[in-house]
Write an enzyme that holds these catalytic residues in place. Structure first.
Site, PDB file in Angstrom:
ATOM      1  N   ASP A 133       0.822  -1.209   0.000  1.00 26.43           N
ATOM      2  CA  ASP A 133       0.000   0.000   0.000  1.00 26.43           C
ATOM      3  C   ASP A 133       0.859   1.263   0.000  1.00 26.43           C
ATOM      4  OD1 ASP A 133      -2.030  -1.732   0.109  1.00 26.43           O
ATOM      5  OD2 ASP A 133      -2.783  -1.158   2.098  1.00 26.43           O
ATOM      6  N   ALA A 134       1.981   1.190   0.716  1.00 26.04           N
ATOM      7  CA  ALA A 134       2.830   2.376   0.849  1.00 26.04           C
ATOM      8  C   ALA A 134       3.354   2.826  -0.513  1.00 26.04           C
ATOM      9  CB  ALA A 134       3.994   2.079   1.787  1.00 26.04           C
ATOM     10  N   LEU A 136     -36.006  -8.626 -13.380  1.00 23.48           N
ATOM     11  CA  LEU A 136     -35.929 -10.086 -13.340  1.00 23.48           C
ATOM     12  C   LEU A 136     -37.215 -10.665 -12.792  1.00 23.48           C
ATOM     13  CD1 LEU A 136     -32.367 -10.496 -11.787  1.00 23.48           C
ATOM     14  CD2 LEU A 136     -33.090 -11.463 -13.978  1.00 23.48           C
ATOM     15  N   GLU A 158     -25.531 -17.219 -11.023  1.00 23.80           N
ATOM     16  CA  GLU A 158     -24.848 -16.095 -10.373  1.00 23.80           C
ATOM     17  C   GLU A 158     -25.486 -15.820  -9.016  1.00 23.80           C
ATOM     18  OE1 GLU A 158     -25.208 -12.696 -12.974  1.00 23.80           O
ATOM     19  OE2 GLU A 158     -24.384 -13.762 -14.696  1.00 23.80           O
ATOM     20  N   LYS A 166     -27.174 -13.439  -6.434  1.00 23.97           N
ATOM     21  CA  LYS A 166     -27.925 -12.200  -6.676  1.00 23.97           C
ATOM     22  C   LYS A 166     -27.608 -11.203  -5.564  1.00 23.97           C
ATOM     23  CE  LYS A 166     -32.458 -10.356  -7.756  1.00 23.97           C
ATOM     24  NZ  LYS A 166     -32.481  -9.336  -6.723  1.00 23.97           N
ATOM     25  N   ASP A 190     -27.604  -8.018  -3.254  1.00 23.28           N
ATOM     26  CA  ASP A 190     -28.690  -7.165  -2.788  1.00 23.28           C
ATOM     27  C   ASP A 190     -28.182  -5.722  -2.741  1.00 23.28           C
ATOM     28  OD1 ASP A 190     -31.136  -6.439  -1.947  1.00 23.28           O
ATOM     29  OD2 ASP A 190     -30.977  -7.299   0.064  1.00 23.28           O
ATOM     30  N   ARG A 236     -30.512   2.548 -12.340  1.00 23.85           N
ATOM     31  CA  ARG A 236     -31.464   1.874 -13.214  1.00 23.85           C
ATOM     32  C   ARG A 236     -32.741   2.701 -13.348  1.00 23.85           C
ATOM     33  NH1 ARG A 236     -35.737  -1.523 -12.354  1.00 23.85           N
ATOM     34  NH2 ARG A 236     -36.255  -2.821 -14.132  1.00 23.85           N
ATOM     35  N   TYR A 248     -22.400  -7.758 -14.268  1.00 24.33           N
ATOM     36  CA  TYR A 248     -23.063  -8.989 -14.718  1.00 24.33           C
ATOM     37  C   TYR A 248     -23.606  -8.935 -16.136  1.00 24.33           C
ATOM     38  CZ  TYR A 248     -27.191  -6.377 -13.177  1.00 24.33           C
ATOM     39  OH  TYR A 248     -28.142  -5.415 -12.993  1.00 24.33           O
ATOM     40  N   LYS A 270     -35.229 -16.600  -5.419  1.00 23.47           N
ATOM     41  CA  LYS A 270     -35.001 -15.816  -4.208  1.00 23.47           C
ATOM     42  C   LYS A 270     -34.831 -16.699  -2.971  1.00 23.47           C
ATOM     43  CE  LYS A 270     -35.655 -11.590  -4.210  1.00 23.47           C
ATOM     44  NZ  LYS A 270     -36.669 -10.681  -4.677  1.00 23.47           N
ATOM     45  N   CYS A 283     -36.882 -11.367  40.828  1.00 23.75           N
ATOM     46  CA  CYS A 283     -36.913 -12.405  39.800  1.00 23.75           C
ATOM     47  C   CYS A 283     -38.362 -12.789  39.481  1.00 23.75           C
ATOM     48  CB  CYS A 283     -36.138 -13.623  40.291  1.00 23.75           C
ATOM     49  SG  CYS A 283     -36.287 -15.057  39.213  1.00 23.75           S
ATOM     50  N   CYS A 325     -38.632 -16.644  40.950  1.00 23.52           N
ATOM     51  CA  CYS A 325     -38.505 -17.044  42.357  1.00 23.52           C
ATOM     52  C   CYS A 325     -38.614 -15.870  43.323  1.00 23.52           C
ATOM     53  CB  CYS A 325     -37.195 -17.787  42.588  1.00 23.52           C
ATOM     54  SG  CYS A 325     -35.763 -16.702  42.586  1.00 23.52           S
ATOM     55  N   CYS A 362     -30.630 -12.782  38.669  1.00 24.55           N
ATOM     56  CA  CYS A 362     -31.396 -13.200  39.839  1.00 24.55           C
ATOM     57  C   CYS A 362     -30.396 -13.818  40.809  1.00 24.55           C
ATOM     58  CB  CYS A 362     -32.426 -14.248  39.405  1.00 24.55           C
ATOM     59  SG  CYS A 362     -32.941 -15.361  40.710  1.00 24.55           S
ATOM     60  N   CYS A 390     -33.852 -20.844  42.724  1.00 22.38           N
ATOM     61  CA  CYS A 390     -34.713 -20.350  41.636  1.00 22.38           C
ATOM     62  C   CYS A 390     -35.017 -21.504  40.692  1.00 22.38           C
ATOM     63  CB  CYS A 390     -33.990 -19.231  40.892  1.00 22.38           C
ATOM     64  SG  CYS A 390     -34.917 -18.626  39.478  1.00 22.38           S
TER      65      CYS A 390
HETATM   66  O1  D41 Z   1     -26.643  -9.646  -8.786  1.00 24.87           O
HETATM   67  C1  D41 Z   1     -27.648  -9.089  -9.224  1.00 24.87           C
HETATM   68  N1  D41 Z   1     -28.381  -8.350  -8.430  1.00 24.87           N
HETATM   69  C2  D41 Z   1     -28.078  -9.276 -10.639  1.00 24.87           C
HETATM   70  C3  D41 Z   1     -29.086  -8.471 -11.141  1.00 24.87           C
HETATM   71  C4  D41 Z   1     -27.480 -10.231 -11.489  1.00 24.87           C
HETATM   72  N2  D41 Z   1     -26.480 -11.040 -11.042  1.00 24.87           N
HETATM   73  N3  D41 Z   1     -27.905 -10.364 -12.754  1.00 24.87           N
HETATM   74  C5  D41 Z   1     -28.893  -9.584 -13.267  1.00 24.87           C
HETATM   75  N4  D41 Z   1     -29.269  -9.747 -14.551  1.00 24.87           N
HETATM   76  C6  D41 Z   1     -30.233  -9.012 -15.056  1.00 24.87           C
HETATM   77  C7  D41 Z   1     -30.653  -9.248 -16.473  1.00 24.87           C
HETATM   78  C8  D41 Z   1     -30.738 -10.702 -16.782  1.00 24.87           C
HETATM   79  C9  D41 Z   1     -31.983  -8.616 -16.759  1.00 24.87           C
HETATM   80  C10 D41 Z   1     -29.619  -8.628 -17.366  1.00 24.87           C
HETATM   81  C11 D41 Z   1     -29.524  -8.587 -12.471  1.00 24.87           C
HETATM   82  C12 D41 Z   1     -30.529  -7.807 -13.075  1.00 24.87           C
HETATM   83  N5  D41 Z   1     -30.864  -8.051 -14.372  1.00 24.87           N
HETATM   84  C13 D41 Z   1     -31.262  -6.741 -12.419  1.00 24.87           C
HETATM   85  N6  D41 Z   1     -30.883  -6.074 -11.351  1.00 24.87           N
HETATM   86  C14 D41 Z   1     -31.844  -5.170 -11.055  1.00 24.87           C
HETATM   87  C15 D41 Z   1     -32.822  -5.280 -11.954  1.00 24.87           C
HETATM   88  C16 D41 Z   1     -32.468  -6.255 -12.827  1.00 24.87           C
END
Ligand code: D41
Length: 675
Positions: free
Chosen positions: A37-38, A87, A118, A120, A122, A141, A230, A319, A413, A416, A431, A437
């Site tokens: 890093d330095a 999605l 992949e 997903k 958040d 988006r 992605y 999900k 308590c 007891c 207690c 107790c």
């Molecule tokens: O990791 C994600 N949140 C993620 C979101 C992902 N791995 N792939 C995604 N692929 C798409 C498409 C297939 C429509 C290109 C997405 C999203 N869409 C997405 N994220 C938010 C709305 C859509």
């Protein structure tokens, strides 16, 4: 007026741009830095010095310009040339298989479809635009058609390339990805906010969203944001790539960060395995995910499938069960634990979260109740992550009903009626009833009977509660004096289960010293400490005689544990229970005293892979000879035993001058001492 910069300096500045970007890429994208890093900081300051001297050398995409200029008044709008799709979701295996079947039907095939799987993230979807390899614009988006121009904020994210690597990139390239805040960064941000008395964010996603919405990019620059890419939007001229996986690899070569947990699944069943695997990993990942995404790999197939109402037919998000949800506090009760600790527990409106119905959440202690300001009637965010006990994350203050009730620590308590005391410097109230107790009696016996303690089969919590309530037992020793006829009178307990229980009790009498010590439920004496004590003393009499000073010499035993041990063994009623247990037949093999073992006093650290045994086996054999096996190297380490592909422990040992042994030498050691 200063003179124009000499050619040499222009060249140096250009090469500093390249070096800094290269090191950035190694650090963030490859996760494999080649310079300390330095050194990075030194080059960065060199660049800053030139830019100060010759301001005309400052370009928008200079690594020094990530932390932006003037705050904006408002975000401008960006129209996505190609809409950012959303999605569709699946919530169970059946919905995934239905998705898979629809795809096969549309493509008129019975062959397995190749999917890319992949995690997903958040976070928030963003679009990054590059022209002639240079980062020019970033947008949220938004509604998929129009988003907001967040270029200044995105530029502060060090892992986003300002220039693309290589020279085979298209003239215009729009890359899409998810910006998120890692768990650790989120926790640190909230801790800082709390210290300053500022509002905390409810979760990492909100924190990331709040950061990207900053009009002042200097604020955004302070936020620990990251990205995984992605996909792509607009690409001119088109790429000569025919599947999603190759596209991701190409994006990585251009310098974009791609998630390492992405795989190709060539059978639909593998998609389900992937879901389970990632769900298992969820807790240990450094970022939050809310599911996995499956995408048809081949672009030709994606094209044939097309999209419907703003979502592609060729992708689906499977999900995970939500880990957080909103519930209402119906009541706050106080529970009494094994050591008398009084724990406030919120009774909740039953809510399905993290895959199960939650109706209680721990509030840990009164300090926490006050800090979070939880009141009866409040609407709260509850969280159940993995296998941990559900918790109240925060109160939704805006929704606090009239007549919500504060709670106070009870003075006596709830079980007891003994006094409750809370030492000034401790968070936990207790207690003082001890074994008088019944709540403590129950919890102590539940612990005593548990699997890692005396392992009494068939003696469940409900049964223990009944036995205590009926005053059939009050200590663990009473268990071994239960009569079959007494037991058979208990609800849902026939002669047969009474016999089974008595057999299990009989069986449990044969145990180990370590398990017995753990089963006693002495404060702060967990399994590891019990093992240490058992190894050191070998049997009960020397332990009972040990002074606090002697106890302090044992590994794992600090002043707090030593004081608890001494206090416990001083209590006459504890001695009575222990005597009774031994009198009733509890026994264990008397082991050799640890200090008499050949490797007593030596500490080893294991690293790498061994040919003839795994690390656990090596550890067990070393421990059996009296050695200590530690996970970190220090000056006190006797030797590091390095197998193939050793980790960072090896250089650390070298740096500290600790001896290094290989597997062969370890075997020699075993041969010398093992009988
Ligand atoms: O990791 C994600 N949140 C993620 C979101 C992902 N791995 N792939 C995604 N692929 C798409 C498409 C297939 C429509 C290109 C997405 C999203 N869409 C997405 N994220 C938010 C709305 C859509």
């Amino acid at each position: 007026m200063t003179s124009p910069p000499p050619k040499k300096i222009v060249e140096r500045v250009n090469s500093l741009h390249e070096l800094l970007e290269e090191y950035n890429y190694q650090y963030y994208v490859l996760d494999d830095p080649t310079v300390p890093d330095a050194e990075y900081d030194r080059l960065f300051r060199e660049l800053q010095a030139f830019e100060k001297e010759f301001p005309e050398l400052v370009t928008e995409n200079s690594p020094s310009q990530r932390v932006g200029g003037q705050p904006l008044d408002a975000f401008t709008q960006v129209i996505h040339p190609i809409p950012m799709l959303s999605l569709n979701n699946a919530f169970d295996d059946e919905e995934f298989f239905a998705f898979n079947q629809r795809i096969k039907d549309r493509l008129k095939t019975t062959d397995a479809i190749e999917y890319i799987c992949e995690p997903k993230l958040d976070g928030l979807a963003v679009s990054l635009l590059y022209e002639a390899g240079r980062f020019v614009q970033a947008a949220t988006r938004g509604d998929g058609v129009t988003g907001e121009n967040i270029t200044q904020n995105i530029r502060t994210i060090a892992m986003i390339p300002l220039h693309l690597r290589g020279n085979d990139y298209p003239a215009r390239l729009e890359v899409r990805g998810e910006v998120y805040m890692p768990k650790k960064g989120f926790a640190a941000l909230n801790e800082k906010a709390q210290q300053k008395g500022e509002k905390q964010f409810a979760n990492p996603r909100n924190a990331a969203a709040g950061s990207l919405r900053q009009l002042d990019s200097r604020v955004a620059a302070q936020r620990p944001l990251e990205i995984f890419c992605y996909g792509v939007g607009l690409v001119e001229p088109a790429l000569n790539i025919d599947n999603h996986y190759s596209l991701l690899n190409q994006l990585a070569r251009w310098g974009f960060r791609i998630n390492k947990n992405i795989i190709v699944a060539n059978k639909e069943g593998h998609c389900i395995d992937y879901y389970q695997k990632i769900l298992q990993k969820r807790e240990s990942l450094p970022y939050e995910i809310d599911g996995v995404v499956y995408k048809v790999n081949e672009f030709e197939k994606q094209k044939q499938l097309g999209f419907i109402s703003r979502a592609p037919r060729w992708a689906i998000a499977y999900k995970f069960p939500a880990e957080e949800d909103i519930s209402q506090v119906l009541d706050i009760e106080f529970q009494v634990g094994r050591t008398g600790a009084i724990t406030p527990v919120a009774r909740l409106e039953p809510t399905f979260v993290g895959g199960v119905t939650v109706s209680n959440a721990t509030l840990h202690n009164m300090d926490e109740v006050l800090r979070k300001d939880v009141r009866i009637g409040d609407r709260v965010i509850i969280r159940r992550a993995g296998d941990v006990i559900p918790e109240i994350v925060s109160v939704i203050k805006e929704k606090r009903p009239q007549g919500s009730q504060k709670v106070t620590l009870p003075k006596t308590c709830p079980v007891c009626d003994s006094d409750v005391i809370k030492p000034e410097n401790e968070a936990v109230a207790r207690c003082i009833g001890g074994l008088y107790c019944s709540a403590q009696q129950k919890e102590k016996i539940i612990h005593f009977a548990s699997r890692k303690a005396m392992d009494i089969d068939g003696l469940g919590n409900k049964l223990i509660e009944q036995l205590v309530d009926r005053k059939m037992i009050s200590t663990m020793a009473d268990l071994y004096q239960l009569k079959p006829t007494e037991l058979a009178n208990i609800e849902r307990m026939g002669m047969k289960s009474a016999d089974n229980l008595l057999a299990a009790l009989e069986k449990s009498k044969s145990t180990t010293f370590a398990k017995f010590l753990y089963a006693l439920g002495i404060r702060e004496v967990g399994e590891a400490t019990a093992n240490s004590l058992a190894q050191h003393f070998g049997d009960l009499p020397p332990l009972l005689e040990a002074s606090e000073a002697i106890l302090l010499q044992i590994p794992d035993v600090g002043p707090v544990v030593a004081a608890h041990l001494a206090h416990f063994f001083k209590q006459p009623h504890n001695r009575e229970v222990i005597d009774a247990l031994i009198h009733l037949g509890i026994h264990w093999p008397k082991s050799i005293k640890r200090e008499n073992l050949p490797l007593a006093g030596y500490t080893y650290v294991l690293t790498g892979t061994y040919d003839q045994m795994n690390r656990d086996q090596a550890k067990a054999r070393l421990q059996a000879l009296g050695a200590k096996v530690s996970s970190s190297v220090s000056k006190k380490t006797t030797a590091v035993i390095a197998g193939s592909q050793p980790g960072s422990k090896l250089p650390k040992a070298e740096a500290l001058g600790v001896a290094i042994m290989d597997e062969k030498e370890l075997n020699t050691l075993f041969e010398k001492f093992e009988i």
